[in-house]
Write a protein that holds these residues in place. Structure first.
Motif, PDB file in Angstrom:
ATOM      1  N   GLU A  83     -21.743-161.369  -8.439  1.00 18.18           N
ATOM      2  CA  GLU A  83     -20.284-161.354  -8.287  1.00 18.18           C
ATOM      3  C   GLU A  83     -19.547-161.410  -9.624  1.00 18.18           C
ATOM      4  OE1 GLU A  83     -21.693-165.413  -6.625  1.00 18.18           O
ATOM      5  OE2 GLU A  83     -22.470-163.369  -6.807  1.00 18.18           O
ATOM      6  N   ASN A  84     -20.245-161.737 -10.709  1.00 20.35           N
ATOM      7  CA  ASN A  84     -19.622-161.728 -12.038  1.00 20.35           C
ATOM      8  C   ASN A  84     -19.517-160.324 -12.619  1.00 20.35           C
ATOM      9  OD1 ASN A  84     -19.406-164.522 -12.072  1.00 20.35           O
ATOM     10  ND2 ASN A  84     -21.185-164.844 -13.386  1.00 20.35           N
ATOM     11  N   ILE A  85     -20.241-159.374 -12.030  1.00 20.35           N
ATOM     12  CA  ILE A  85     -20.315-158.026 -12.608  1.00 20.35           C
ATOM     13  C   ILE A  85     -19.051-157.242 -12.278  1.00 20.35           C
ATOM     14  CG2 ILE A  85     -21.606-155.871 -12.687  1.00 20.35           C
ATOM     15  CD1 ILE A  85     -24.074-157.452 -11.828  1.00 20.35           C
ATOM     16  N   ASN A  86     -18.389-156.775 -13.304  1.00 25.86           N
ATOM     17  CA  ASN A  86     -17.190-155.972 -13.112  1.00 25.86           C
ATOM     18  C   ASN A  86     -17.559-154.673 -12.381  1.00 25.86           C
ATOM     19  OD1 ASN A  86     -14.918-154.098 -13.739  1.00 25.86           O
ATOM     20  ND2 ASN A  86     -14.202-155.809 -14.972  1.00 25.86           N
ATOM     21  N   PRO A  87     -16.838-154.326 -11.315  1.00 29.20           N
ATOM     22  CA  PRO A  87     -17.185-153.115 -10.543  1.00 29.20           C
ATOM     23  C   PRO A  87     -17.021-151.818 -11.319  1.00 29.20           C
ATOM     24  CG  PRO A  87     -15.106-154.070  -9.783  1.00 29.20           C
ATOM     25  CD  PRO A  87     -15.706-155.068 -10.710  1.00 29.20           C
ATOM     26  N   ALA A  88     -16.393-151.878 -12.495  1.00 28.35           N
ATOM     27  CA  ALA A  88     -16.170-150.658 -13.279  1.00 28.35           C
ATOM     28  C   ALA A  88     -17.366-150.281 -14.152  1.00 28.35           C
ATOM     29  CB  ALA A  88     -14.931-150.826 -14.161  1.00 28.35           C
ATOM     30  N   VAL A  89     -18.440-151.086 -14.125  1.00 26.55           N
ATOM     31  CA  VAL A  89     -19.583-150.804 -14.989  1.00 26.55           C
ATOM     32  C   VAL A  89     -20.745-150.227 -14.195  1.00 26.55           C
ATOM     33  CG1 VAL A  89     -18.911-152.763 -16.444  1.00 26.55           C
ATOM     34  CG2 VAL A  89     -20.754-153.059 -14.780  1.00 26.55           C
ATOM     35  N   ASP A  90     -21.673-149.594 -14.907  1.00 27.97           N
ATOM     36  CA  ASP A  90     -22.959-149.223 -14.331  1.00 27.97           C
ATOM     37  C   ASP A  90     -23.895-150.412 -14.510  1.00 27.97           C
ATOM     38  OD1 ASP A  90     -22.218-146.601 -13.650  1.00 27.97           O
ATOM     39  OD2 ASP A  90     -22.603-145.915 -15.697  1.00 27.97           O
ATOM     40  N   PHE A  91     -24.543-150.823 -13.426  1.00 29.73           N
ATOM     41  CA  PHE A  91     -25.396-152.014 -13.464  1.00 29.73           C
ATOM     42  C   PHE A  91     -26.857-151.638 -13.313  1.00 29.73           C
ATOM     43  CE2 PHE A  91     -27.483-155.400 -10.821  1.00 29.73           C
ATOM     44  CZ  PHE A  91     -27.758-156.244 -11.892  1.00 29.73           C
ATOM     45  N   TYR A  92     -27.704-152.222 -14.176  1.00 27.80           N
ATOM     46  CA  TYR A  92     -29.149-152.002 -14.131  1.00 27.80           C
ATOM     47  C   TYR A  92     -29.842-153.353 -13.976  1.00 27.80           C
ATOM     48  CZ  TYR A  92     -27.843-147.409 -15.861  1.00 27.80           C
ATOM     49  OH  TYR A  92     -27.271-146.163 -16.011  1.00 27.80           O
ATOM     50  N   HIS A  93     -30.526-153.504 -12.850  1.00 30.08           N
ATOM     51  CA  HIS A  93     -31.225-154.757 -12.542  1.00 30.08           C
ATOM     52  C   HIS A  93     -32.597-154.719 -13.223  1.00 30.08           C
ATOM     53  CE1 HIS A  93     -32.531-157.815  -9.212  1.00 30.08           C
ATOM     54  NE2 HIS A  93     -32.529-158.329 -10.416  1.00 30.08           N
ATOM     55  N   VAL A  94     -32.611-155.122 -14.488  1.00 28.96           N
ATOM     56  CA  VAL A  94     -33.803-154.962 -15.323  1.00 28.96           C
ATOM     57  C   VAL A  94     -33.973-156.197 -16.210  1.00 28.96           C
ATOM     58  CG1 VAL A  94     -34.827-153.590 -17.199  1.00 28.96           C
ATOM     59  CG2 VAL A  94     -33.589-152.449 -15.353  1.00 28.96           C
ATOM     60  N   LYS A  95     -35.223-156.609 -16.418  1.00 29.87           N
ATOM     61  CA  LYS A  95     -35.528-157.685 -17.361  1.00 29.87           C
ATOM     62  C   LYS A  95     -35.574-157.114 -18.770  1.00 29.87           C
ATOM     63  CE  LYS A  95     -38.536-160.321 -14.183  1.00 29.87           C
ATOM     64  NZ  LYS A  95     -37.744-161.570 -14.140  1.00 29.87           N
ATOM     65  N   VAL A  96     -35.082-157.874 -19.746  1.00 31.63           N
ATOM     66  CA  VAL A  96     -35.063-157.358 -21.116  1.00 31.63           C
ATOM     67  C   VAL A  96     -36.469-157.212 -21.683  1.00 31.63           C
ATOM     68  CG1 VAL A  96     -32.751-158.151 -21.701  1.00 31.63           C
ATOM     69  CG2 VAL A  96     -34.699-159.683 -22.057  1.00 31.63           C
ATOM     70  N   GLU A  97     -37.433-157.934 -21.132  1.00 33.48           N
ATOM     71  CA  GLU A  97     -38.798-157.844 -21.650  1.00 33.48           C
ATOM     72  C   GLU A  97     -39.613-156.723 -21.000  1.00 33.48           C
ATOM     73  OE1 GLU A  97     -38.913-161.525 -18.820  1.00 33.48           O
ATOM     74  OE2 GLU A  97     -37.440-160.381 -19.985  1.00 33.48           O
ATOM     75  N   ASP A  98     -39.019-155.999 -20.041  1.00 33.42           N
ATOM     76  CA  ASP A  98     -39.746-154.940 -19.334  1.00 33.42           C
ATOM     77  C   ASP A  98     -39.578-153.586 -20.019  1.00 33.42           C
ATOM     78  OD1 ASP A  98     -40.569-156.793 -17.497  1.00 33.42           O
ATOM     79  OD2 ASP A  98     -39.327-156.057 -15.847  1.00 33.42           O
ATOM     80  N   ALA A  99     -40.590-152.716 -19.866  1.00 29.73           N
ATOM     81  CA  ALA A  99     -40.548-151.378 -20.460  1.00 29.73           C
ATOM     82  C   ALA A  99     -39.393-150.548 -19.918  1.00 29.73           C
ATOM     83  CB  ALA A  99     -41.873-150.663 -20.200  1.00 29.73           C
ATOM     84  N   GLU A 100     -38.959-150.865 -18.706  1.00 26.40           N
ATOM     85  CA  GLU A 100     -37.871-150.106 -18.067  1.00 26.40           C
ATOM     86  C   GLU A 100     -36.578-150.184 -18.877  1.00 26.40           C
ATOM     87  OE1 GLU A 100     -35.628-149.867 -13.697  1.00 26.40           O
ATOM     88  OE2 GLU A 100     -37.265-151.299 -14.028  1.00 26.40           O
ATOM     89  N   LEU A 101     -36.449-151.199 -19.721  1.00 27.67           N
ATOM     90  CA  LEU A 101     -35.243-151.326 -20.547  1.00 27.67           C
ATOM     91  C   LEU A 101     -35.052-150.096 -21.425  1.00 27.67           C
ATOM     92  CD1 LEU A 101     -32.859-153.123 -21.508  1.00 27.67           C
ATOM     93  CD2 LEU A 101     -34.408-154.008 -23.268  1.00 27.67           C
TER      94      LEU A 101
END
Length: 306
Positions: A39-57
């Motif tokens: 709920e803290n995420i501003n709806p105007a952004v693109d959101f990526y549910h990713v860990k910073v330590e993962d290769a997907e970053l």
């Protein structure tokens, strides 16, 4: 300008996101929601549910192609770092290196890094400036300082511009009042729920409380200025926990008195940071007074508690 904010669903990160959007930036948020809130995420952004330590970053940065990254994602619980130093290092050190590698591969121009007053340890003098000896008292402080060295290396070898911002005690709306949350959030939650706030030790310990909106404006300024700098982001003033309690008691018209508890092992007695260099390098200054910040914070928790 395109900016990726890691930890953009968290307390400080979400305020940075809002400030960037108000300034006309394109923003993407990377957060694993382990402590951040959707709920803290501003709806105007693109959101990526990713860990910073993962290769997907790296895949996220390749897709977004940001001009800059503001790295707020971290394990911030000092007590957890003492109990689980490997987990702390995995997120704070390896996660940051993973991010820097992704930035290198994707030609990101600027990285702004959220460091902490915890790198200094027990102050040898006050106010603490950026030349103070580095003697962290916890794995958390050590992990924060370790990444500062990596940033310098990536700047010198790969040409990525960097700015390190060492925060004092940040307070404001959206701060977690549970567990090891900041004292302002904890006091606000307890006052508004009719519970006596706990003060560890005699309450005469002092801290430098900066409003989260002022931290966000420092990050915005660092996108364009302060390249290669390590800067304290603080008010340059201090207040005792007892006086903080008194102000919040008055603001809430509360009859409650504090519950004094034994001091916590390792707690530093007095700390506040000089901010002269940030003022000069970023053309920045804190603008929200402590009382104004406390009023805004209490109003937020009043709404949250309804």
């Amino acid at each position: 300008m395109k900016v990726v904010v890691t930890g953009g669903a968290g307390f400080i990160g979400s305020h940075i996101v809002d400030t960037l959007l108000e300034s006309g930036m394109q923003v993407a948020v990377v957060d694993d929601l382990s402590t951040g809130r959707f709920e803290n995420i501003n709806p105007a952004v693109d959101f990526y549910h990713v860990k910073v330590e993962d290769a997907e970053l790296g895949e996220v940065l390749a897709r977004v192609k940001p001009d800059a990254v503001i790295h707020q994602a971290a394990q911030i619980d000092v007590q957890r770092s003492l109990q689980e130093p490997l987990a702390d290092a995995r997120i704070n050190i390896l996660g940051a290196i993973n991010l820097l590698e992704a930035c290198r591969r994707n030609r990101v121009g600027k990285v702004i890094y959220a460091s902490s007053a915890a790198v200094y340890g027990r102050p040898a003098y006050l106010p603490v400036d950026e030349d103070h000896v580095i003697e962290p008292q916890s794995p958390y402080g050590a992990s924060k300082h370790t990444v500062e060295h990596y940033l310098k290396i990536y700047s010198e070898i790969y040409g990525i511009k960097t700015t390190v911002l060492r925060y004092s005690n940040v307070c404001g709306p959206r701060q977690d009042a549970s567990g090891e949350g900041g004292v302002v959030a904890v006091f606000a939650d307890r006052f508004l729920n009719g519970k006596r706030p706990k003060i560890f030790g005699d309450g005469e310990q002092t801290r430098d409380f900066i409003y989260v909106g002022d931290v966000a404006s420092a990050n915005l300024a660092a996108l364009f200025q302060g390249h290669g700098k390590i800067l304290n982001v603080s008010t340059g003033t201090r207040i005792s926990v007892n006086n903080l309690f008194k102000i919040m008691k008055e603001l809430t018209n509360s009859p409650l008195e504090p519950e004094y508890c034994p001091p916590r092992p390792g707690d530093i007695t007095h700390s506040y940071l000089a901010n002269n260099r940030a003022r000069e390098a970023l053309n920045w200054a804190p603008r929200v007074s402590l009382e104004a910040g406390l009023r805004r914070t209490l109003e937020y928790y009043r709404v949250e508690n309804k």
